[in-house]
Write a protein that holds these residues in place. Structure first.
Motif, PDB file in Angstrom:
ATOM      1  N   VAL A  70       0.847  -1.204   0.000  1.00  0.00           N
ATOM      2  CA  VAL A  70       0.000   0.000   0.000  1.00  0.00           C
ATOM      3  C   VAL A  70       0.883   1.254   0.000  1.00  0.00           C
ATOM      4  N   ALA A  71       1.931   1.249   0.813  1.00  0.00           N
ATOM      5  CA  ALA A  71       2.833   2.406   0.853  1.00  0.00           C
ATOM      6  C   ALA A  71       3.497   2.613  -0.509  1.00  0.00           C
ATOM      7  N   ALA A  72       3.938   1.542  -1.135  1.00  0.00           N
ATOM      8  CA  ALA A  72       4.594   1.670  -2.447  1.00  0.00           C
ATOM      9  C   ALA A  72       3.617   2.204  -3.491  1.00  0.00           C
ATOM     10  N   ASN A  73       2.382   1.757  -3.449  1.00  0.00           N
ATOM     11  CA  ASN A  73       1.383   2.274  -4.386  1.00  0.00           C
ATOM     12  C   ASN A  73       1.093   3.748  -4.128  1.00  0.00           C
ATOM     13  N   LEU A  74       1.044   4.131  -2.857  1.00  0.00           N
ATOM     14  CA  LEU A  74       0.808   5.534  -2.525  1.00  0.00           C
ATOM     15  C   LEU A  74       1.972   6.411  -2.988  1.00  0.00           C
ATOM     16  N   ALA A  75       3.186   5.877  -2.921  1.00  0.00           N
ATOM     17  CA  ALA A  75       4.350   6.631  -3.400  1.00  0.00           C
ATOM     18  C   ALA A  75       4.195   6.952  -4.887  1.00  0.00           C
ATOM     19  N   VAL A  76       3.692   6.002  -5.652  1.00  0.00           N
ATOM     20  CA  VAL A  76       3.428   6.253  -7.075  1.00  0.00           C
ATOM     21  C   VAL A  76       2.368   7.336  -7.216  1.00  0.00           C
ATOM     22  N   GLU A  77       1.285   7.185  -6.471  1.00  0.00           N
ATOM     23  CA  GLU A  77       0.187   8.170  -6.536  1.00  0.00           C
ATOM     24  C   GLU A  77       0.653   9.563  -6.152  1.00  0.00           C
ATOM     25  N   GLN A  78       1.573   9.639  -5.202  1.00  0.00           N
ATOM     26  CA  GLN A  78       2.061  10.929  -4.707  1.00  0.00           C
ATOM     27  C   GLN A  78       3.147  11.515  -5.605  1.00  0.00           C
ATOM     28  N   GLY A  79       3.551  10.769  -6.621  1.00  0.00           N
ATOM     29  CA  GLY A  79       4.531  11.268  -7.579  1.00  0.00           C
ATOM     30  C   GLY A  79       5.965  11.244  -7.093  1.00  0.00           C
ATOM     31  N   ILE A  80       6.262  10.388  -6.114  1.00  0.00           N
ATOM     32  CA  ILE A  80       7.628  10.339  -5.577  1.00  0.00           C
ATOM     33  C   ILE A  80       8.316   9.010  -5.875  1.00  0.00           C
ATOM     34  N   ASN A  81       7.700   8.204  -6.729  1.00  0.00           N
ATOM     35  CA  ASN A  81       8.302   6.904  -7.027  1.00  0.00           C
ATOM     36  C   ASN A  81       9.647   7.057  -7.723  1.00  0.00           C
ATOM     37  N   MET A 104       3.650   2.526   9.613  1.00  0.00           N
ATOM     38  CA  MET A 104       4.756   2.675   8.662  1.00  0.00           C
ATOM     39  C   MET A 104       4.693   4.080   8.090  1.00  0.00           C
ATOM     40  N   HIS A 105       5.791   4.824   8.248  1.00  0.00           N
ATOM     41  CA  HIS A 105       5.883   6.161   7.660  1.00  0.00           C
ATOM     42  C   HIS A 105       6.306   6.032   6.196  1.00  0.00           C
ATOM     43  N   LEU A 106       5.679   6.828   5.338  1.00  0.00           N
ATOM     44  CA  LEU A 106       6.120   7.004   3.949  1.00  0.00           C
ATOM     45  C   LEU A 106       6.581   8.446   3.816  1.00  0.00           C
ATOM     46  N   LEU A 107       7.882   8.603   3.559  1.00  0.00           N
ATOM     47  CA  LEU A 107       8.497   9.938   3.518  1.00  0.00           C
ATOM     48  C   LEU A 107       9.146  10.167   2.167  1.00  0.00           C
ATOM     49  N   GLY A 108       8.941  11.353   1.610  1.00  0.00           N
ATOM     50  CA  GLY A 108       9.595  11.675   0.351  1.00  0.00           C
ATOM     51  C   GLY A 108       9.273  13.092  -0.082  1.00  0.00           C
ATOM     52  N   GLY A 109       9.731  13.405  -1.297  1.00  0.00           N
ATOM     53  CA  GLY A 109       9.480  14.734  -1.851  1.00  0.00           C
ATOM     54  C   GLY A 109      10.648  15.678  -1.694  1.00  0.00           C
ATOM     55  N   ARG A 110      11.714  15.211  -1.031  1.00  0.00           N
ATOM     56  CA  ARG A 110      12.969  15.960  -0.927  1.00  0.00           C
ATOM     57  C   ARG A 110      14.061  14.965  -0.560  1.00  0.00           C
ATOM     58  N   PRO A 111      15.347  15.338  -0.774  1.00  0.00           N
ATOM     59  CA  PRO A 111      16.411  14.446  -0.303  1.00  0.00           C
ATOM     60  C   PRO A 111      16.301  14.266   1.217  1.00  0.00           C
TER      61      PRO A 111
END
Ligand code: 5GP
Ligand code: ZN
Length: 117
Positions: A70-81, A104-111
């Motif tokens: 689910v987290a990996a799919n959300l990363a795609v949806e959020q444009g951070i894959n 489980m935290h999903l973190l991204g969008g910056r280094p």
């Protein structure tokens, strides 16, 4: 496990505390972290009140796999894959776990920098 009336995340599952929920099914829900540490900061949690990783057994393997998917799919949806992201489970005091409901935290969008400071 039954909902814990004192658990913030159980209250989110029950709809007693509002959240910006981006995904839900019969096993997990995912919502925006109230205090984001990155431009994308979502939390994926089991619907059931599971406290710690140490409370899991072999019957929970599918649940952890599902949370990850689910987290990996959300990363795609959020444009951070493509740019990359990090999945984090904080377990216990030294990891800074504040909410005793497995998440489980999903973190991204910056280094995101180093793994631990
Ligand atoms: P931990 O440190 O336990 O791994 O992370 C718990 C996370 O839950 C924190 O990042 C914190 O900001 C988030 N959090 C705590 N209370 C709430 C809440 O009421 N709503 C939402 N959406 N997130 C919360
Ligand atoms: Zn809970």
């Amino acid at each position: 496990m039954a909902p814990d009336p004192d658990c913030i995340f159980c209250k989110i599952v029950q709809g007693e505390i509002p959240s910006t929920t981006l995904y839900t099914d019969d096993r997990v829900i995912a919502f925006e972290d109230i205090s984001p540490s990155a431009p994308v900061h979502l939390v994926v949690i089991p619907v059931d009140h599971v406290t710690f990783l140490t409370g899991l057994d072999e019957s929970s393997e599918a649940l952890i796999g599902h949370m990850t998917l689910v987290a990996a799919n959300l990363a795609v949806e959020q444009g951070i894959n493509d740019s990359g992201y990090r999945l984090v489970i904080n377990q216990g005091t030294d990891a800074g776990q504040m909410v005793d409901h497995l998440h489980m935290h999903l973190l991204g969008g910056r280094p995101l920098g180093g793994l631990a400071t």
